[in-house]
Scaffold this active site. Structure first.
Site, PDB file in Angstrom:
ATOM      1  N   GLU A  13       0.811  -1.209   0.000  1.00  0.00           N
ATOM      2  CA  GLU A  13       0.000   0.000   0.000  1.00  0.00           C
ATOM      3  C   GLU A  13       0.854   1.273   0.000  1.00  0.00           C
ATOM      4  O   GLU A  13       0.395   2.348   0.374  1.00  0.00           O
ATOM      5  CB  GLU A  13      -0.958  -0.030   1.192  1.00  0.00           C
ATOM      6  CG  GLU A  13      -1.975  -1.144   1.043  1.00  0.00           C
ATOM      7  CD  GLU A  13      -2.733  -1.423   2.330  1.00  0.00           C
ATOM      8  OE1 GLU A  13      -3.843  -0.921   2.459  1.00  0.00           O
ATOM      9  OE2 GLU A  13      -2.210  -2.138   3.184  1.00  0.00           O
ATOM     10  N   VAL A 169     -11.542 -15.154   0.385  1.00  0.00           N
ATOM     11  CA  VAL A 169     -10.284 -15.618   0.953  1.00  0.00           C
ATOM     12  C   VAL A 169      -9.348 -14.418   1.092  1.00  0.00           C
ATOM     13  O   VAL A 169      -9.211 -13.621   0.161  1.00  0.00           O
ATOM     14  CB  VAL A 169      -9.643 -16.688   0.047  1.00  0.00           C
ATOM     15  CG1 VAL A 169      -8.377 -17.226   0.689  1.00  0.00           C
ATOM     16  CG2 VAL A 169     -10.640 -17.811  -0.217  1.00  0.00           C
ATOM     17  N   SER A 176      -6.331  -2.889   1.625  1.00  0.00           N
ATOM     18  CA  SER A 176      -6.595  -2.414   0.261  1.00  0.00           C
ATOM     19  C   SER A 176      -6.910  -3.552  -0.709  1.00  0.00           C
ATOM     20  O   SER A 176      -6.578  -3.499  -1.882  1.00  0.00           O
ATOM     21  CB  SER A 176      -5.405  -1.608  -0.280  1.00  0.00           C
ATOM     22  OG  SER A 176      -5.136  -0.532   0.570  1.00  0.00           O
ATOM     23  N   SER A 177      -7.523  -4.588  -0.201  1.00  0.00           N
ATOM     24  CA  SER A 177      -7.953  -5.731  -1.008  1.00  0.00           C
ATOM     25  C   SER A 177      -6.817  -6.513  -1.654  1.00  0.00           C
ATOM     26  O   SER A 177      -7.056  -7.366  -2.504  1.00  0.00           O
ATOM     27  CB  SER A 177      -8.943  -5.311  -2.097  1.00  0.00           C
ATOM     28  OG  SER A 177     -10.063  -4.682  -1.526  1.00  0.00           O
ATOM     29  N   SER A 310     -11.287  10.711   0.721  1.00  0.00           N
ATOM     30  CA  SER A 310     -11.392   9.437   1.433  1.00  0.00           C
ATOM     31  C   SER A 310     -12.552   9.473   2.415  1.00  0.00           C
ATOM     32  O   SER A 310     -12.927  10.530   2.936  1.00  0.00           O
ATOM     33  CB  SER A 310     -10.112   9.140   2.219  1.00  0.00           C
ATOM     34  OG  SER A 310      -9.003   9.098   1.368  1.00  0.00           O
TER      35      SER A 310
HETATM   36  N1  LIG Z   1     -17.320 -11.898   3.379  1.00  0.00           N
HETATM   37  C1  LIG Z   1     -17.474 -11.073   2.328  1.00  0.00           C
HETATM   38  N2  LIG Z   1     -18.616 -11.054   1.598  1.00  0.00           N
HETATM   39  C2  LIG Z   1     -18.758 -10.222   0.548  1.00  0.00           C
HETATM   40  N3  LIG Z   1     -17.832  -9.346   0.134  1.00  0.00           N
HETATM   41  C3  LIG Z   1     -16.655  -9.318   0.808  1.00  0.00           C
HETATM   42  C4  LIG Z   1     -16.436 -10.161   1.951  1.00  0.00           C
HETATM   43  N4  LIG Z   1     -15.207  -9.905   2.424  1.00  0.00           N
HETATM   44  C5  LIG Z   1     -14.683  -8.956   1.627  1.00  0.00           C
HETATM   45  N5  LIG Z   1     -15.528  -8.602   0.644  1.00  0.00           N
HETATM   46  C6  LIG Z   1     -15.247  -7.596  -0.397  1.00  0.00           C
HETATM   47  O1  LIG Z   1     -13.835  -7.446  -0.520  1.00  0.00           O
HETATM   48  C7  LIG Z   1     -13.399  -6.151  -0.135  1.00  0.00           C
HETATM   49  C8  LIG Z   1     -12.063  -6.223   0.587  1.00  0.00           C
HETATM   50  O2  LIG Z   1     -12.145  -7.012   1.746  1.00  0.00           O
HETATM   51  P1  LIG Z   1     -11.721  -6.457   3.168  1.00  0.00           P
HETATM   52  O3  LIG Z   1     -12.028  -7.476   4.189  1.00  0.00           O
HETATM   53  O4  LIG Z   1     -12.315  -5.130   3.389  1.00  0.00           O
HETATM   54  O5  LIG Z   1     -10.147  -6.353   3.034  1.00  0.00           O
HETATM   55  P2  LIG Z   1      -9.118  -5.138   3.039  1.00  0.00           P
HETATM   56  O6  LIG Z   1      -8.482  -5.151   4.380  1.00  0.00           O
HETATM   57  O7  LIG Z   1      -8.177  -5.503   1.970  1.00  0.00           O
HETATM   58  O8  LIG Z   1      -9.885  -3.867   2.799  1.00  0.00           O
HETATM   59  C9  LIG Z   1     -14.547  -5.614   0.696  1.00  0.00           C
HETATM   60  O9  LIG Z   1     -14.586  -4.222   0.688  1.00  0.00           O
HETATM   61  C10 LIG Z   1     -15.767  -6.250   0.016  1.00  0.00           C
HETATM   62  O10 LIG Z   1     -16.114  -5.554  -1.180  1.00  0.00           O
END
Ligand SMILES: Nc1ncnc2c1ncn2[C@@H]1O[C@H](COP(=O)(O)OP(=O)(O)O)[C@@H](O)[C@H]1O
Ligand SMILES: [Mg+2]
Length: 349
Positions: A13, A169, A176-177, A310
């Site tokens: 990131e 997963v 940030s996905s 943001s």
């Molecule tokens: N259990 C879930 N069900 C549906 N969508 C999910 C789920 N977990 C994550 N997502 C999608 O993936 C994105 C990133 O996951 P997230 O847990 O927020 O990780 P990060 O820490 O990378 O932001 C979320 O903003 C959502 O859009």
């Protein structure tokens, strides 16, 4: 007084950190502070830049090199009358490691301490804390690398025994996905787990749900304040790294168009989570909201994105706190926390 802007970082990131920093540098109150740049390159070298008395003109200037900055030993940022503003997202920055360094150096810094940073960054540890607090979250299964390597079949059974497809997963420590993927069958699950293990030794598989995504901003030390919720309105079903930062396929709706009770419930959970994580300074709590108005806390971000576009600063702007004032408030909270901790250790010396 000097603010040491510590940014960049050995993290996926990195560029988001530079973007947040460039935005913040435009809004510091330079009448009261000078800003010392300290940049951590992608490979982990530390460069001390110029002492700023005004915002830099371009973002490119922030990527310091041996030509534009001074290479300093890792962690060599101790100074009197200064507060560090760690604007670092993800591992090696938002995860308690930098915070630990700053504690050892006895320097005040903005934002969450070691414990909240480390627990907030770790998606598995976060789930244990939320579970203990009875804060609702989606069902999940932690996956250990050892089991995955020795007996993938057992991992599939564990996941399929408690969850249904689609599953999400994720590496335990990321943001940030990065490394996050959706799996709709066993083959995709295997690929997704493999991918997530590229980023971390620990991985979590979650129940995928159809939901809106709403977020609450939290601010404070002992006295905790929360905002109304904002919604990340999705035009794609998975809010991944690209849609978040590259193609603007998400828009923010502030406040979220949801019933007042849902705003209240989300604020209550956000505050409860903040206290349980021993939050200080700031945090953004991200929720899933189903069509039945069921809320699930997805994650806490102790150093949320901080550009003027943001969610975190916009949520506060909606509550009447402007971007520059918010930064000032965070600095004051950081100074206060440092003073309180110093008094504590004096009492026991
Ligand atoms: N259990 C879930 N069900 C549906 N969508 C999910 C789920 N977990 C994550 N997502 C999608 O993936 C994105 C990133 O996951 P997230 O847990 O927020 O990780 P990060 O820490 O990378 O932001 C979320 O903003 C959502 O859009
Ligand atoms: Mg997220």
């Amino acid at each position: 007084m000097k603010i040491i802007a510590l940014y960049g970082g050995k993290s996926a990131e990195h560029d988001i950190s530079v973007l947040s920093t460039f935005s913040m540098l435009k809004s510091f109150y330079y009448d009261y502070y000078n800003v010392q740049l300290v940049y951590i390159s992608k490979s982990g070298e530390w460069f001390k830049g110029p002492l700023l008395t005004a915002a830099p003109a371009t973002q490119e200037e922030l990527y310091l090199t041996a030509e534009t900055g001074e290479l300093i030993p890792t962690g060599a940022i101790k100074e009197e009358d200064a507060i560090v503003f760690p604007i670092l997202h993800g591992p090696n920055g938002e995860d308690g490691t930098i915070q630990g360094l700053l504690e050892v150096l006895d320097m005040p810094y903005v934002g969450a301490g070691v414990l909240a940073s480390a627990c907030g960054m770790d998606k598995i540890m976060s789930k244990y804390i939320l579970q203990q607090q009875d804060i609702p979250q989606v069902p999940y299964a932690p996956v250990s690398k050892m089991l995955w390597q020795e007996n993938a079949e057992a991992v599939f059974e564990q996941c399929e025994g408690t969850l249904v497809y689609p599953m999400f997963v994720k590496p335990a420590n990321m943001g940030s996905s990065v490394g996050v993927s959706k799996a709709t069958n066993r083959e995709e699950l295997a690929a997704a787990i493999q991918e997530a293990f590229k980023y971390d030794q620990r991985v979590v598989v979650e129940q995928g749900i159809e939901a809106r995504e709403i977020e609450i901003a939290v601010l404070g030390n002992e006295e905790v304040r929360t905002t109304l919720a904002g919604e990340v309105v999705k035009t794609v079903d998975f809010y991944d790294y690209e849609s978040k930062y590259l193609d603007n396929s998400a828009t923010l709706q502030i406040p979220a168009d949801i019933p007042a009770e849902v705003h209240e419930k989300a604020r209550e959970y956000a505050k409860k989570a903040y206290l349980a994580f021993d939050g200080s300074g700031l945090t953004r709590c991200d929720f899933f909201l189903t069509s039945n108005n069921d809320l699930f806390l997805n994650e806490v971000n102790t150093m949320p994105g901080f550009t003027p576009f943001s969610m975190y600063p916009l949520l506060w702007e909606n509550m009447g706190i402007k971007y520059g004032d918010l930064i000032e408030e965070l600095i004051q909270l950081g100074l206060m926390r440092h003073k309180q901790r110093a008094n504590l250790s004096l009492d026991h010396a």
